[in-house]
Design a protein around this motif. Structure first.
Motif, PDB file in Angstrom:
ATOM      1  N   LEU A  16     -34.244  83.267 -33.179  1.00  0.00           N
ATOM      2  CA  LEU A  16     -34.433  81.999 -33.878  1.00  0.00           C
ATOM      3  C   LEU A  16     -33.860  80.841 -33.072  1.00  0.00           C
ATOM      4  O   LEU A  16     -34.455  79.762 -33.016  1.00  0.00           O
ATOM      5  N   THR A  17     -32.760  81.060 -32.398  1.00  0.00           N
ATOM      6  CA  THR A  17     -32.157  80.028 -31.564  1.00  0.00           C
ATOM      7  C   THR A  17     -33.088  79.651 -30.423  1.00  0.00           C
ATOM      8  O   THR A  17     -33.252  78.463 -30.107  1.00  0.00           O
ATOM      9  N   ARG A  18     -33.716  80.638 -29.806  1.00  0.00           N
ATOM     10  CA  ARG A  18     -34.647  80.354 -28.710  1.00  0.00           C
ATOM     11  C   ARG A  18     -35.861  79.567 -29.202  1.00  0.00           C
ATOM     12  O   ARG A  18     -36.343  78.651 -28.537  1.00  0.00           O
ATOM     13  N   ILE A  19     -36.362  79.927 -30.388  1.00  0.00           N
ATOM     14  CA  ILE A  19     -37.512  79.217 -30.946  1.00  0.00           C
ATOM     15  C   ILE A  19     -37.126  77.778 -31.295  1.00  0.00           C
ATOM     16  O   ILE A  19     -37.845  76.833 -30.958  1.00  0.00           O
ATOM     17  N   ALA A  20     -35.991  77.604 -31.955  1.00  0.00           N
ATOM     18  CA  ALA A  20     -35.541  76.251 -32.307  1.00  0.00           C
ATOM     19  C   ALA A  20     -35.291  75.425 -31.048  1.00  0.00           C
ATOM     20  O   ALA A  20     -35.620  74.235 -30.995  1.00  0.00           O
ATOM     21  N   GLY A  21     -34.740  76.050 -30.026  1.00  0.00           N
ATOM     22  CA  GLY A  21     -34.498  75.364 -28.751  1.00  0.00           C
ATOM     23  C   GLY A  21     -35.786  74.912 -28.090  1.00  0.00           C
ATOM     24  O   GLY A  21     -35.858  73.823 -27.510  1.00  0.00           O
ATOM     25  N   LEU A  22     -36.808  75.743 -28.171  1.00  0.00           N
ATOM     26  CA  LEU A  22     -38.122  75.392 -27.628  1.00  0.00           C
ATOM     27  C   LEU A  22     -38.646  74.118 -28.278  1.00  0.00           C
ATOM     28  O   LEU A  22     -39.117  73.201 -27.601  1.00  0.00           O
ATOM     29  N   PHE A  23     -38.544  74.044 -29.596  1.00  0.00           N
ATOM     30  CA  PHE A  23     -39.001  72.863 -30.325  1.00  0.00           C
ATOM     31  C   PHE A  23     -38.138  71.648 -29.985  1.00  0.00           C
ATOM     32  O   PHE A  23     -38.656  70.554 -29.773  1.00  0.00           O
ATOM     33  N   ALA A  24     -36.836  71.839 -29.920  1.00  0.00           N
ATOM     34  CA  ALA A  24     -35.927  70.724 -29.637  1.00  0.00           C
ATOM     35  C   ALA A  24     -36.164  70.163 -28.235  1.00  0.00           C
ATOM     36  O   ALA A  24     -36.181  68.939 -28.052  1.00  0.00           O
ATOM     37  N   ARG A  25     -36.344  71.029 -27.250  1.00  0.00           N
ATOM     38  CA  ARG A  25     -36.567  70.569 -25.876  1.00  0.00           C
ATOM     39  C   ARG A  25     -37.830  69.722 -25.762  1.00  0.00           C
ATOM     40  O   ARG A  25     -37.917  68.832 -24.931  1.00  0.00           O
ATOM     41  N   ARG A  26     -38.809  70.016 -26.587  1.00  0.00           N
ATOM     42  CA  ARG A  26     -40.065  69.272 -26.532  1.00  0.00           C
ATOM     43  C   ARG A  26     -40.115  68.114 -27.535  1.00  0.00           C
ATOM     44  O   ARG A  26     -41.125  67.433 -27.664  1.00  0.00           O
ATOM     45  N   GLY A  27     -39.016  67.916 -28.253  1.00  0.00           N
ATOM     46  CA  GLY A  27     -38.918  66.786 -29.173  1.00  0.00           C
ATOM     47  C   GLY A  27     -39.729  66.935 -30.450  1.00  0.00           C
ATOM     48  O   GLY A  27     -40.111  65.948 -31.058  1.00  0.00           O
ATOM     49  N   PHE A  28     -39.990  68.175 -30.863  1.00  0.00           N
ATOM     50  CA  PHE A  28     -40.757  68.414 -32.083  1.00  0.00           C
ATOM     51  C   PHE A  28     -39.839  68.791 -33.218  1.00  0.00           C
ATOM     52  O   PHE A  28     -38.834  69.482 -33.029  1.00  0.00           O
ATOM     53  N   ASN A  29     -40.205  68.343 -34.401  1.00  0.00           N
ATOM     54  CA  ASN A  29     -39.429  68.624 -35.600  1.00  0.00           C
ATOM     55  C   ASN A  29     -40.011  69.830 -36.330  1.00  0.00           C
ATOM     56  O   ASN A  29     -41.223  70.039 -36.325  1.00  0.00           O
ATOM     57  N   ILE A  30     -39.160  70.614 -36.933  1.00  0.00           N
ATOM     58  CA  ILE A  30     -39.582  71.684 -37.836  1.00  0.00           C
ATOM     59  C   ILE A  30     -39.228  71.193 -39.229  1.00  0.00           C
ATOM     60  O   ILE A  30     -38.059  71.028 -39.558  1.00  0.00           O
ATOM     61  N   GLU A  31     -40.243  70.942 -40.066  1.00  0.00           N
ATOM     62  CA  GLU A  31     -39.995  70.400 -41.402  1.00  0.00           C
ATOM     63  C   GLU A  31     -39.522  71.455 -42.386  1.00  0.00           C
ATOM     64  O   GLU A  31     -38.798  71.164 -43.320  1.00  0.00           O
ATOM     65  N   SER A  32     -39.979  72.681 -42.199  1.00  0.00           N
ATOM     66  CA  SER A  32     -39.613  73.768 -43.103  1.00  0.00           C
ATOM     67  C   SER A  32     -39.545  75.046 -42.288  1.00  0.00           C
ATOM     68  O   SER A  32     -40.379  75.276 -41.414  1.00  0.00           O
ATOM     69  N   LEU A  33     -38.546  75.875 -42.601  1.00  0.00           N
ATOM     70  CA  LEU A  33     -38.352  77.107 -41.848  1.00  0.00           C
ATOM     71  C   LEU A  33     -37.850  78.194 -42.787  1.00  0.00           C
ATOM     72  O   LEU A  33     -36.872  77.989 -43.507  1.00  0.00           O
ATOM     73  N   ALA A  34     -38.541  79.320 -42.796  1.00  0.00           N
ATOM     74  CA  ALA A  34     -38.113  80.465 -43.609  1.00  0.00           C
ATOM     75  C   ALA A  34     -38.237  81.717 -42.751  1.00  0.00           C
ATOM     76  O   ALA A  34     -39.247  81.924 -42.080  1.00  0.00           O
ATOM     77  N   VAL A  35     -37.197  82.532 -42.768  1.00  0.00           N
ATOM     78  CA  VAL A  35     -37.160  83.740 -41.953  1.00  0.00           C
ATOM     79  C   VAL A  35     -36.761  84.917 -42.821  1.00  0.00           C
ATOM     80  O   VAL A  35     -35.867  84.804 -43.656  1.00  0.00           O
ATOM     81  N   GLY A  36     -37.437  86.034 -42.631  1.00  0.00           N
ATOM     82  CA  GLY A  36     -37.068  87.243 -43.361  1.00  0.00           C
ATOM     83  C   GLY A  36     -37.730  88.457 -42.744  1.00  0.00           C
ATOM     84  O   GLY A  36     -38.614  88.336 -41.896  1.00  0.00           O
ATOM     85  N   PRO A  37     -37.298  89.635 -43.168  1.00  0.00           N
ATOM     86  CA  PRO A  37     -37.888  90.859 -42.631  1.00  0.00           C
ATOM     87  C   PRO A  37     -39.371  90.947 -42.976  1.00  0.00           C
ATOM     88  O   PRO A  37     -39.795  90.533 -44.052  1.00  0.00           O
ATOM     89  N   ALA A  38     -40.145  91.478 -42.055  1.00  0.00           N
ATOM     90  CA  ALA A  38     -41.579  91.679 -42.274  1.00  0.00           C
ATOM     91  C   ALA A  38     -41.807  93.104 -42.781  1.00  0.00           C
ATOM     92  O   ALA A  38     -40.861  93.821 -43.119  1.00  0.00           O
ATOM     93  N   GLU A  39     -43.062  93.505 -42.819  1.00  0.00           N
ATOM     94  CA  GLU A  39     -43.427  94.814 -43.363  1.00  0.00           C
ATOM     95  C   GLU A  39     -42.988  95.980 -42.485  1.00  0.00           C
ATOM     96  O   GLU A  39     -42.876  97.103 -42.956  1.00  0.00           O
ATOM     97  N   GLN A  40     -42.718  95.735 -41.227  1.00  0.00           N
ATOM     98  CA  GLN A  40     -42.324  96.790 -40.298  1.00  0.00           C
ATOM     99  C   GLN A  40     -40.845  96.642 -39.948  1.00  0.00           C
ATOM    100  O   GLN A  40     -40.366  95.528 -39.711  1.00  0.00           O
ATOM    101  N   VAL A  41     -40.113  97.734 -39.901  1.00  0.00           N
ATOM    102  CA  VAL A  41     -38.689  97.706 -39.571  1.00  0.00           C
ATOM    103  C   VAL A  41     -38.519  97.159 -38.152  1.00  0.00           C
ATOM    104  O   VAL A  41     -39.258  97.535 -37.238  1.00  0.00           O
TER     105      VAL A  41
END
Length: 172
Positions: A16-41
């Motif tokens: 998540l830090t790498r993804i947020a960093g990618l957006f921050a480096r390019r000056g893009f905002n994330i308006e909403s963010l939700a993270v959780g386990p998917a169907e596969q372990v």
């Protein structure tokens, strides 16, 4: 325009830090963010709402795929989806206004999860439009606090676009 991205990632520390960093480096905002386990372990689903045009979203998608732990990126903005959000809202409410607030909560299928002498806390689950509507209605009582999750979404396997169906009903 706001786009909803569904991203499957390996469930490892720092993704998540790498993804947020990618957006921050390019000056893009994330308006909403939700993270959780998917169907596969070992896999997590990140659902994010990002403002931008088609070109910007295409570039972000390409950049996301360059990150080592990203498995799949889907722009589900125009895809038929089931979208939900959770909100807790604390509203001023004394003995004279409590009944009216509870009746309004029932209209929105919200649940009262706490009652104090001078306030009520409601739990609201639904699409983002429902969240905006109930906040507007409850505003006259005075909103003390709001806590909202980010939007989560899954594509509809049936392919039925309920937003399209709602627009047809509105015309009839």
């Amino acid at each position: 325009m706001k786009h909803t991205l569904s991203v499957l990632v390996e469930d490892e520390a720092g993704v998540l830090t790498r993804i947020a960093g990618l957006f921050a480096r390019r000056g893009f905002n994330i308006e909403s963010l939700a993270v959780g386990p998917a169907e596969q372990v070992g896999i997590s689903r990140i659902t994010m709402v990002v403002p931008g045009d088609e070109h910007i979203i295409e570039q972000l998608t390409k950049q996301l795929y360059k990150l080592i732990n990203v498995l799949k990126v889907q722009d589900i903005t125009t895809t038929p989806c089931v979208e939900r959000e959770l909100m807790l809202v604390k509203v001023n409410g004394n003995s004279s206004t409590r009944t009216e607030i509870i009746e309004l909560a029932q209209v929105f299928r919200a649940r009262v999860v706490d009652i104090a002498e001078d306030s009520l806390t409601l739990e609201v689950v639904g699409d983002p439009g429902k969240m905006v509507a109930i906040v507007q209605v409850l505003g006259k009582f005075g909103i003390r606090e709001i806590a909202r999750t980010g939007k989560i979404a899954l594509t509809r396997e049936s392919g039925v676009n309920t937003e399209y169906l709602k627009s047809l009903e509105a015309k009839v």
